[in-house]
Structures are given as structure tokens and as C-alpha cells.
Design an enzyme around this catalytic site. Structure first.
Site, PDB file in Angstrom:
ATOM      1  N   THR A  67       0.728  -0.327   1.755  1.00  0.00           N
ATOM      2  CA  THR A  67      -0.429  -0.173   2.906  1.00  0.00           C
ATOM      3  C   THR A  67      -1.659   0.420   2.237  1.00  0.00           C
ATOM      4  O   THR A  67      -1.778   1.080   1.200  1.00  0.00           O
ATOM      5  CB  THR A  67       0.185   0.671   3.896  1.00  0.00           C
ATOM      6  N   ASP A  68      -2.649   0.252   3.081  1.00  0.00           N
ATOM      7  CA  ASP A  68      -4.024   0.886   2.588  1.00  0.00           C
ATOM      8  C   ASP A  68      -4.125   2.337   2.969  1.00  0.00           C
ATOM      9  O   ASP A  68      -4.991   3.232   2.351  1.00  0.00           O
ATOM     10  CB  ASP A  68      -5.190   0.187   3.214  1.00  0.00           C
ATOM     11  N   GLU A  69      -3.189   2.875   3.654  1.00  0.00           N
ATOM     12  CA  GLU A  69      -2.934   4.459   3.992  1.00  0.00           C
ATOM     13  C   GLU A  69      -2.498   5.084   2.828  1.00  0.00           C
ATOM     14  O   GLU A  69      -3.123   6.255   2.823  1.00  0.00           O
ATOM     15  CB  GLU A  69      -1.957   4.485   5.073  1.00  0.00           C
ATOM     16  N   TYR A 111       4.103   9.474   6.571  1.00  0.00           N
ATOM     17  CA  TYR A 111       4.340   7.888   6.425  1.00  0.00           C
ATOM     18  C   TYR A 111       3.601   7.473   5.011  1.00  0.00           C
ATOM     19  O   TYR A 111       4.379   6.766   4.270  1.00  0.00           O
ATOM     20  CB  TYR A 111       3.877   7.296   7.381  1.00  0.00           C
ATOM     21  N   LYS A 141       5.057   6.116   1.404  1.00  0.00           N
ATOM     22  CA  LYS A 141       4.655   4.903   0.823  1.00  0.00           C
ATOM     23  C   LYS A 141       3.807   5.124  -0.541  1.00  0.00           C
ATOM     24  O   LYS A 141       4.240   4.188  -1.700  1.00  0.00           O
ATOM     25  CB  LYS A 141       3.724   4.105   1.662  1.00  0.00           C
TER      26      LYS A 141
END
Ligand code: NAD
Ligand code: DAU
Length: 361
Positions: free
Chosen positions: A132-134, A158, A162
């Protein structure tokens, strides 16, 4: 044969459906069927010999070993994760377990299996990690979009979990020479999206006449990509991506949340008008998410330049398809909302060919 993890979730489910619509290469689908796993999404594949579903946990090393030695896949596409930021704030433990320990278990099993391969089979093997970009953290209003070299600055349980999984994948490449590729994608939307996430929640709440909860001032920005464009990008990276590389995937569609909610309301006003007035009357500002990242934006030039991938949908075409899909599939939505999608597994698969669908629910 490829092994897909998390293939009963939102993106994994779309990926499996699209994979088998565009290729005859079979899929072994390993999914624990948490609350986010929904075999009803895969209903079009019932009875299709190219799809083998196995309910199970990616943290279960013996199970993963068994699947790898039985089916001998040429690639693993790893979607399985706990994916919802709000849930990670209330209960981070499951995120560390699935996202970190699960990815570690999968990497170790894949490494052992890969070690048994030889020649062309060994050279062709791929471990594709879906991320993810997060992991890159939050951008200021004038910052350039995230490139693949942006520092990792995760802010939620989260995104931290990741990020940890991304680091493990990277280390398995550098230390063991494992043939890995990682993709970091922006916010997806589209069919089969669980209505805890912004866009499907707004659609189902609006149709039910419920408040549309907008966090904080509604000006947090996300970069939206239609899920089928994400699936296409993964197929391209799996086919042509360079080993050990990461590729950012995004649709160049930055929008503040409140704009998204207004767009969804306007489409519903057009497609399913409500006698009580515009659905936008239901917009309700609520307390902000703790640690809420202000802005994400993806620079997708590397995958465009190196692999020739570009999104097929604009936000306007993708969001229209999405709203139309939810209007056309009230049963899928109702079963998710009532929880009966979990019974559907047994009802629909219980008496089917047990060698193809193995469920314990
Ligand atoms: P999702 O929550 O809809 O689906 C996750 C799936 O994984 C579910 O089917 C669930 O049953 C399964 N799962 C969970 N724990 C498991 C375990 N221990 N063992 C086996 N299966 C397990 O998630 P999603 O939105 O489809 O996201 C898929 C992947 O893509 C995730 O890795 C996520 O981080 C990443 N991603 C998501 C987005 C997005 O916008 N949704 C964007 C970028 C990246
Ligand atoms: O950026 C990629 C990520 O996008 C993925 O890695 C995650 O798995 C996925 O869940 C998604 O994370 P977000 O937190 O951005 O998605 P969510 O749909 O939960 O929220 C989108 C934005 O909308 C965010 O700024 C919070 C806000 N929001 C969300 C909900 C559920 C609201 O304002 N109201 C809501 O009710």
C-alpha cells in the site's frame, strides 16, 4: 498454476475473477475467510475446475507447505492481510499477526519450495507482495507524490504492519536471493468492496437513508484507482517486473474525501433518486480518526515507463461503474450487511466437489 492469498477479499477476489477471465492458468486460492473474506464474490467460479479454494491461515506453515508441494505454483500473489485502518486502531494485534507473521511464514515456505525447484522453473518463480501507499506516511499539500524511493513513515498500526511486511520481502531478496516484486498501490474502489471503507459505506448508507459519516473536516486527500486497473497492473508486474524492485501503482486521481462523498451522492441522485431530496442531506461530520493521514498521492511514472501500464478508467468512469454495480447487486450487499454471506459458504459450497472447495465454516 498460481497461488493467491486473500483471494476472497475485495482486491484478491477481483484479481482471481479477472485472472480467470483473461487466462486459463489455474488458481489455488488460500484465504482464512475472516469477516472480510466473502466466497459469494467468487460465485461466478462455482464448479470451475480452474479455481481451487482452500480455507486456511497464511500463518499455518504446514498448510502453506502442503499447498506448495501439492500444486507446485509458478508464482505466489500475496494479498491476504488485515486491511482496515480503523480496525487496526481498535485491535492492532491481528494486524501484526496476519500482516507481519503471516508474510514471514509465507516467505519462509516459499523459500523452502523455491529451493526445491530447478532450471527454468526456478528462474521463472515469483513472489509478488501486494502492498500500500500508506507505508510512506502523509504528504503536505504541496509535497510531490510518493515515488518508490520515498522514506517509509507509517503512522497507523495497519500501515506499520504493512511496512514491516515490505521490509521482510525486501530482506528475503537481498539475503536469500528470493525472486520477489512488491507493488505499493493507492486507494482502490470498485465492485465487491466491503462496506466498512469510505466509498461502499457511503453508497449503502445513502441507500438506507442513514448518515454519511465524514471524518474531521472532510479534506483529507486520497488517490483513487479502480480495482480492475490495480489487478491489471499486478498482472503486468508479475509478467515483466524486475526482481527485487518495487512499483507504485496509482490512478492520478487525488480527491478530498468530501468531494468523493458529493460525487457518490450526485450519482445516486441521478440513478436512484430519493423523494426526500438529495442524498447529500445525509452528510454528517464526525470525530476524526486518530493519527489520520492528511494526504496520499502516488507517482506512478515508474510502472508506466518501465512496464507500459496505465489505468484504463478515469475516476468519472470508474465511480459510475461502481455505483451502478452496487445498485445492480443488492443481494450481495444485503448478505454482507446481515452477515449471512458467511453462511453462504456452507449453503453454496457445502455439497460441491470437496477436492475443489475445502471450507470449514
Ligand atoms: P480485504 O480486507 O478486503 O481482504 C483481505 C482478505 O485476506 C480477506 O479475504 C481475508 O479473509 C483474508 N485474510 C485475512 N487474514 C488472513 C490470514 N491470516 N490468512 C489467510 N487469509 C487471510 O483487503 P483488500 O482491500 O482486498 O486488500 C488486499 C491487499 O491489498 C492487502 O494486502 C492490502 O494491504 C492491499 N491494498 C489494499 C488497498 C485498498 O484500497 N483496499 C490499496 C492498496 C493495497
Ligand atoms: O491507501 C491505500 C489504503 O486505502 C489501503 O492500504 C487500505 O487497505 C484501505 O483500507 C484504504 O485505507 P484508507 O484508510 O484510506 O481507506 P478508508 O476507506 O477507510 O478511508 C478513506 C478516507 O475516508 C480516509 O481519509 C478516512 C475517511 N473516512 C473513512 C470512513 C470509513 C471517512 O471520512 N468516513 C468513514 O466512515
Amino acid at each position: 498454476m498460481i497461488l493467491v492469498t486473500g483471494g476472497a477479499g475485495f482486491i484478491g477476489g477481483n484479481f482471481v475473477l479477472d485472472w480467470l477471465a483473461t487466462s486459463d492458468e489455474p488458481v489455488i486460492n488460500l484465504d482464512a475467510l475472516t469477516y472480510a473474506g466473502n466466497l459469494e464474490t467468487l460465485a461466478p467460479l462455482a464448479g470451475d475446475a480452474r479455481h481451487v479454494f482452500r480455507q486456511g491461515d497464511i500463518c499455518d506453515r504446514a498448510l502453506v507447505d502442503e499447498l506448495l508441494s501439492t500444486y507446485r505454483p509458478r508464482a505466489i500473489v500475496h494479498f491476504a492481510a488485515e486491511s482496515h485502518v480503523d480496525r487496526s486502531i481498535h485491535g492492532p494485534g491481528e494486524f501484526v499477526r496476519t500482516n507481519v507473521e503471516g508474510t514471514f511464514t509465507l516467505l519462509e515456505a516459499a523459500r523452502a519450495y523455491w529451493g526445491t525447484l530447478e532450471g527454468d522453473e526456478k528462474a521463472a518463480f515469483r513472489f509478488h507482495h501486494v502492498s500500500t501507499d500508506e507505508v510512506y506516511g502523509s504528504l503536505g499539500p504541496d509535497d510531490a507524490p510518493f515515488t518508490e524511493t520515498h522514506p517509509y513513515e507509517p503512522n497507523s498500526p495497519y500501515s506499520a504492519s504493512k511496512a514491516a511486511s515490505d521490509h521482510l520481502v525486501r530482506a528475503w531478496y537481498h539475503t536469500y536471493g528470493m525472486p520477489v516484486v512488491t507493488t505499493n498501490c493507492s486507494n482502490n474502489y470498485g465492485p465487491y468492496h466491503f462496506p466498512e471503507k469510505l466509498i461502499p459505506l457511503m453508497i449503502v448508507n445513502a441507500l438506507a437513508g442513514k448518515p454519511l459519516p465524514v471524518y474531521g473536516d472532510g479534506k483529507n486527500v486520497r488517490d483513487w484507482l479502480y480495482v480492475k486497473d490495480h489487478c491489471a497492473a499486478i498482472r503486468v508486474v508479475l509478467q515483466k517486473g524486475r526482481l527485487g524492485e518495487t512499483y507504485n501503482i496509482g490512478g492520478w486521481n487525488e480527491k478530498p474525501n468530501i468531494d468523493i462523498v458529493h460525487i457518490v451522492c450526485a450519482l445516486l441522485d441521478e440513478l436512484r433518486p430519493d423523494a426526500a431530496g438529495s442524498y447529500s442531506r445525509l452528510i454528517t461530520y464526525v470525530k476524526d480518526r486518530p493519527g489520520h493521514d492528511r494526504r496520499y498521492a502516488i507517482d506512478a511514472r515508474k510502472i508506466e515507463r518501465e512496464l507500459g501500464w496505465r489505468p484504463a478508467e478515469t475516476f468519472e468512469t470508474g465511480i459510475r461503474k461502481t455505483v451502478e454495480w452496487y445498485l445492480a447487486n443488492p443481494e450481495w450487499v444485503a448478505n454482507v450487511q446481515s452477515g449471512s454471506y458467511r453462511d453462504w459458504v456452507v449453503a453454496n459450497y457445502g455439497d460441491r466437489d470437496a477436492s475443489r472447495v475445502q471450507v470449514t465454516a
